[in-house]
Structures are given as C-alpha cells and as structure tokens.
Scaffold this motif. Sequence first.
Motif, PDB file in Angstrom:
ATOM      1  N   ASN A  10     -92.348  61.702  15.655  1.00 41.49           N
ATOM      2  CA  ASN A  10     -92.070  60.263  15.550  1.00 41.49           C
ATOM      3  C   ASN A  10     -91.142  59.782  16.664  1.00 41.49           C
ATOM      4  OD1 ASN A  10     -93.663  60.113  13.279  1.00 41.49           O
ATOM      5  ND2 ASN A  10     -91.949  60.047  11.848  1.00 41.49           N
ATOM      6  N   ARG A  11     -90.129  60.583  16.971  1.00 40.62           N
ATOM      7  CA  ARG A  11     -89.190  60.190  18.020  1.00 40.62           C
ATOM      8  C   ARG A  11     -89.875  60.114  19.375  1.00 40.62           C
ATOM      9  NH1 ARG A  11     -83.866  60.588  17.890  1.00 40.62           N
ATOM     10  NH2 ARG A  11     -83.776  61.980  19.694  1.00 40.62           N
ATOM     11  N   ALA A  12     -90.782  61.049  19.644  1.00 38.80           N
ATOM     12  CA  ALA A  12     -91.529  61.016  20.908  1.00 38.80           C
ATOM     13  C   ALA A  12     -92.416  59.776  20.967  1.00 38.80           C
ATOM     14  CB  ALA A  12     -92.359  62.291  21.061  1.00 38.80           C
ATOM     15  N   GLU A  13     -93.085  59.488  19.868  1.00 39.66           N
ATOM     16  CA  GLU A  13     -93.960  58.322  19.819  1.00 39.66           C
ATOM     17  C   GLU A  13     -93.169  57.023  19.954  1.00 39.66           C
ATOM     18  OE1 GLU A  13     -96.059  58.911  16.155  1.00 39.66           O
ATOM     19  OE2 GLU A  13     -97.374  60.445  17.044  1.00 39.66           O
ATOM     20  N   GLU A  14     -92.002  56.952  19.340  1.00 37.34           N
ATOM     21  CA  GLU A  14     -91.155  55.755  19.439  1.00 37.34           C
ATOM     22  C   GLU A  14     -90.737  55.502  20.884  1.00 37.34           C
ATOM     23  OE1 GLU A  14     -87.926  56.515  16.773  1.00 37.34           O
ATOM     24  OE2 GLU A  14     -89.187  56.289  14.998  1.00 37.34           O
ATOM     25  N   ALA A  15     -90.348  56.555  21.584  1.00 37.06           N
ATOM     26  CA  ALA A  15     -89.950  56.412  22.987  1.00 37.06           C
ATOM     27  C   ALA A  15     -91.141  55.987  23.838  1.00 37.06           C
ATOM     28  CB  ALA A  15     -89.358  57.718  23.505  1.00 37.06           C
ATOM     29  N   CYS A  60     -79.122  79.709  13.689  1.00 38.61           N
ATOM     30  CA  CYS A  60     -80.219  78.933  13.139  1.00 38.61           C
ATOM     31  C   CYS A  60     -81.421  79.068  14.064  1.00 38.61           C
ATOM     32  CB  CYS A  60     -79.768  77.471  13.053  1.00 38.61           C
ATOM     33  SG  CYS A  60     -80.899  76.392  12.226  1.00 38.61           S
ATOM     34  N   ASP A  61     -82.601  78.803  13.576  1.00 37.07           N
ATOM     35  CA  ASP A  61     -83.802  78.890  14.395  1.00 37.07           C
ATOM     36  C   ASP A  61     -84.117  77.586  15.116  1.00 37.07           C
ATOM     37  OD1 ASP A  61     -84.355  81.547  13.852  1.00 37.07           O
ATOM     38  OD2 ASP A  61     -85.515  81.076  12.069  1.00 37.07           O
ATOM     39  N   LEU A  62     -83.140  76.729  15.268  1.00 36.87           N
ATOM     40  CA  LEU A  62     -83.331  75.458  15.958  1.00 36.87           C
ATOM     41  C   LEU A  62     -82.683  75.499  17.338  1.00 36.87           C
ATOM     42  CD1 LEU A  62     -82.532  72.992  13.051  1.00 36.87           C
ATOM     43  CD2 LEU A  62     -84.775  73.508  14.004  1.00 36.87           C
ATOM     44  N   THR A  63     -83.228  74.713  18.254  1.00 36.07           N
ATOM     45  CA  THR A  63     -82.626  74.584  19.573  1.00 36.07           C
ATOM     46  C   THR A  63     -81.597  73.464  19.545  1.00 36.07           C
ATOM     47  OG1 THR A  63     -84.219  72.950  20.362  1.00 36.07           O
ATOM     48  CG2 THR A  63     -84.801  75.292  20.658  1.00 36.07           C
ATOM     49  N   GLU A  64     -80.812  73.393  20.596  1.00 30.82           N
ATOM     50  CA  GLU A  64     -79.817  72.329  20.695  1.00 30.82           C
ATOM     51  C   GLU A  64     -80.487  70.956  20.699  1.00 30.82           C
ATOM     52  OE1 GLU A  64     -76.249  70.948  23.702  1.00 30.82           O
ATOM     53  OE2 GLU A  64     -76.834  73.062  23.647  1.00 30.82           O
ATOM     54  N   ALA A  65     -81.614  70.826  21.392  1.00 32.99           N
ATOM     55  CA  ALA A  65     -82.324  69.546  21.444  1.00 32.99           C
ATOM     56  C   ALA A  65     -82.846  69.148  20.068  1.00 32.99           C
ATOM     57  CB  ALA A  65     -83.475  69.622  22.449  1.00 32.99           C
ATOM     58  N   GLU A  66     -83.296  70.112  19.280  1.00 34.19           N
ATOM     59  CA  GLU A  66     -83.782  69.820  17.929  1.00 34.19           C
ATOM     60  C   GLU A  66     -82.645  69.379  17.025  1.00 34.19           C
ATOM     61  OE1 GLU A  66     -87.392  73.039  18.429  1.00 34.19           O
ATOM     62  OE2 GLU A  66     -85.621  73.600  17.276  1.00 34.19           O
ATOM     63  N   VAL A  67     -81.507  70.029  17.162  1.00 30.59           N
ATOM     64  CA  VAL A  67     -80.331  69.641  16.377  1.00 30.59           C
ATOM     65  C   VAL A  67     -79.875  68.242  16.783  1.00 30.59           C
ATOM     66  CG1 VAL A  67     -77.890  70.127  15.956  1.00 30.59           C
ATOM     67  CG2 VAL A  67     -79.561  71.981  15.886  1.00 30.59           C
ATOM     68  N   GLU A  68     -79.902  67.960  18.084  1.00 33.94           N
ATOM     69  CA  GLU A  68     -79.532  66.622  18.551  1.00 33.94           C
ATOM     70  C   GLU A  68     -80.464  65.564  17.966  1.00 33.94           C
ATOM     71  OE1 GLU A  68     -79.488  66.729  22.818  1.00 33.94           O
ATOM     72  OE2 GLU A  68     -77.727  68.030  22.865  1.00 33.94           O
ATOM     73  N   ILE A  98     -82.100  65.711  15.098  1.00 36.81           N
ATOM     74  CA  ILE A  98     -81.745  65.547  13.683  1.00 36.81           C
ATOM     75  C   ILE A  98     -80.466  64.728  13.564  1.00 36.81           C
ATOM     76  CG2 ILE A  98     -81.001  66.763  11.587  1.00 36.81           C
ATOM     77  CD1 ILE A  98     -82.873  69.083  12.513  1.00 36.81           C
ATOM     78  N   ALA A  99     -79.483  65.041  14.401  1.00 35.36           N
ATOM     79  CA  ALA A  99     -78.205  64.325  14.360  1.00 35.36           C
ATOM     80  C   ALA A  99     -78.402  62.837  14.632  1.00 35.36           C
ATOM     81  CB  ALA A  99     -77.237  64.930  15.377  1.00 35.36           C
ATOM     82  N   GLU A 100     -79.185  62.519  15.659  1.00 31.22           N
ATOM     83  CA  GLU A 100     -79.418  61.116  15.990  1.00 31.22           C
ATOM     84  C   GLU A 100     -80.212  60.404  14.898  1.00 31.22           C
ATOM     85  OE1 GLU A 100     -81.261  60.921  19.821  1.00 31.22           O
ATOM     86  OE2 GLU A 100     -79.553  61.864  20.811  1.00 31.22           O
ATOM     87  N   HIS A 101     -81.249  61.058  14.409  1.00 29.87           N
ATOM     88  CA  HIS A 101     -82.118  60.438  13.399  1.00 29.87           C
ATOM     89  C   HIS A 101     -81.376  60.200  12.088  1.00 29.87           C
ATOM     90  CE1 HIS A 101     -85.228  60.341  10.243  1.00 29.87           C
ATOM     91  NE2 HIS A 101     -85.866  59.598  11.119  1.00 29.87           N
ATOM     92  N   GLU A 102     -80.593  61.171  11.671  1.00 30.97           N
ATOM     93  CA  GLU A 102     -79.887  61.083  10.389  1.00 30.97           C
ATOM     94  C   GLU A 102     -78.471  60.522  10.526  1.00 30.97           C
ATOM     95  OE1 GLU A 102     -81.377  61.584   7.595  1.00 30.97           O
ATOM     96  OE2 GLU A 102     -83.214  62.463   8.403  1.00 30.97           O
ATOM     97  N   ASN A 103     -78.072  60.199  11.778  1.00 34.07           N
ATOM     98  CA  ASN A 103     -76.725  59.696  12.044  1.00 34.07           C
ATOM     99  C   ASN A 103     -75.651  60.655  11.530  1.00 34.07           C
ATOM    100  OD1 ASN A 103     -74.983  57.814  13.190  1.00 34.07           O
ATOM    101  ND2 ASN A 103     -74.773  56.683  11.272  1.00 34.07           N
ATOM    102  N   PRO A 145     -73.123  66.695  15.059  1.00 36.94           N
ATOM    103  CA  PRO A 145     -73.944  67.857  15.397  1.00 36.94           C
ATOM    104  C   PRO A 145     -73.773  69.054  14.466  1.00 36.94           C
ATOM    105  CG  PRO A 145     -73.026  66.899  17.374  1.00 36.94           C
ATOM    106  CD  PRO A 145     -72.399  66.181  16.215  1.00 36.94           C
ATOM    107  N   LEU A 146     -72.559  69.351  14.055  1.00 33.85           N
ATOM    108  CA  LEU A 146     -72.346  70.497  13.167  1.00 33.85           C
ATOM    109  C   LEU A 146     -73.060  70.293  11.837  1.00 33.85           C
ATOM    110  CD1 LEU A 146     -71.115  73.206  12.484  1.00 33.85           C
ATOM    111  CD2 LEU A 146     -69.021  72.016  11.814  1.00 33.85           C
ATOM    112  N   VAL A 147     -72.959  69.112  11.280  1.00 31.84           N
ATOM    113  CA  VAL A 147     -73.631  68.819  10.014  1.00 31.84           C
ATOM    114  C   VAL A 147     -75.148  68.839  10.211  1.00 31.84           C
ATOM    115  CG1 VAL A 147     -73.921  67.115   8.173  1.00 31.84           C
ATOM    116  CG2 VAL A 147     -71.656  67.500   9.164  1.00 31.84           C
ATOM    117  N   ALA A 148     -75.616  68.305  11.338  1.00 29.35           N
ATOM    118  CA  ALA A 148     -77.054  68.321  11.629  1.00 29.35           C
ATOM    119  C   ALA A 148     -77.571  69.752  11.747  1.00 29.35           C
ATOM    120  CB  ALA A 148     -77.342  67.543  12.910  1.00 29.35           C
ATOM    121  N   THR A 149     -76.766  70.649  12.294  1.00 29.95           N
ATOM    122  CA  THR A 149     -77.144  72.057  12.379  1.00 29.95           C
ATOM    123  C   THR A 149     -77.319  72.644  10.991  1.00 29.95           C
ATOM    124  OG1 THR A 149     -75.952  72.309  14.465  1.00 29.95           O
ATOM    125  CG2 THR A 149     -76.478  74.329  13.267  1.00 29.95           C
ATOM    126  N   LEU A 150     -76.387  72.368  10.118  1.00 28.92           N
ATOM    127  CA  LEU A 150     -76.468  72.877   8.748  1.00 28.92           C
ATOM    128  C   LEU A 150     -77.665  72.286   8.010  1.00 28.92           C
ATOM    129  CD1 LEU A 150     -72.675  72.722   7.841  1.00 28.92           C
ATOM    130  CD2 LEU A 150     -74.003  74.738   8.477  1.00 28.92           C
TER     131      LEU A 150
END
Length: 84
Positions: free
Chosen positions: A50-55, A6-14, A16-21, A24-29
């Motif tokens: 949004n996540r950066a702004e929230e933090a 995929c064209d995403l990094t591990e941090a980007e997948v993480e 998505i996983a956190e935001h969508e609950n 990680p494998l499902v978030a990658t897909l």
Amino acid sequence: ECITYCDLTEAEVEAIAEHENLPPLVATLVGCHLLQSHNGHEYIRQLLQNRAEEAHRAGDADVAAHRHQVYQEFVQRIPAIQGE
C-alpha cells in the motif's frame, strides 16, 4: 540493535513506524509480534504494498521505487503461507 533479533529489515521497521505512528523501538516489537502471529506477515506485506502504491499515485517516483523494493525484498524473504 533490536532489529537484529527480528526477521525484519530497518526499512520494514521504518515503514511500520511511519504507518502506525510509532517510535522505531515499538515498531520493531510490533513487527516481531506480527511475524509470529497468524496473519501478521500478510498485514506487513499489505502495508508495504500500500505504501508503494500511495507513493506511486502521489507521483513521487523515487519514494515509490524505494518502497516497491522494500516490498519485493519482504515478499522474497518471507513468502505467503498457503491458505492465508
């Protein structure tokens, strides 16, 4: 391993996983599907921003800095498509 297809990094997948609950494998897909969809890259860009702004609003400078870096790397690697 799926992230390498995929064209995403591990941090980007993480993010998505956190935001969508999601696991990680499902978030990658989901992330791979989003990148191939019409406005999916914009959804990911907004999610990361949004996540950066929230933090930042929460006063967690270290987390905000990391999330902002993840956002900036995504924007540089996957620029917005004109007209979307």
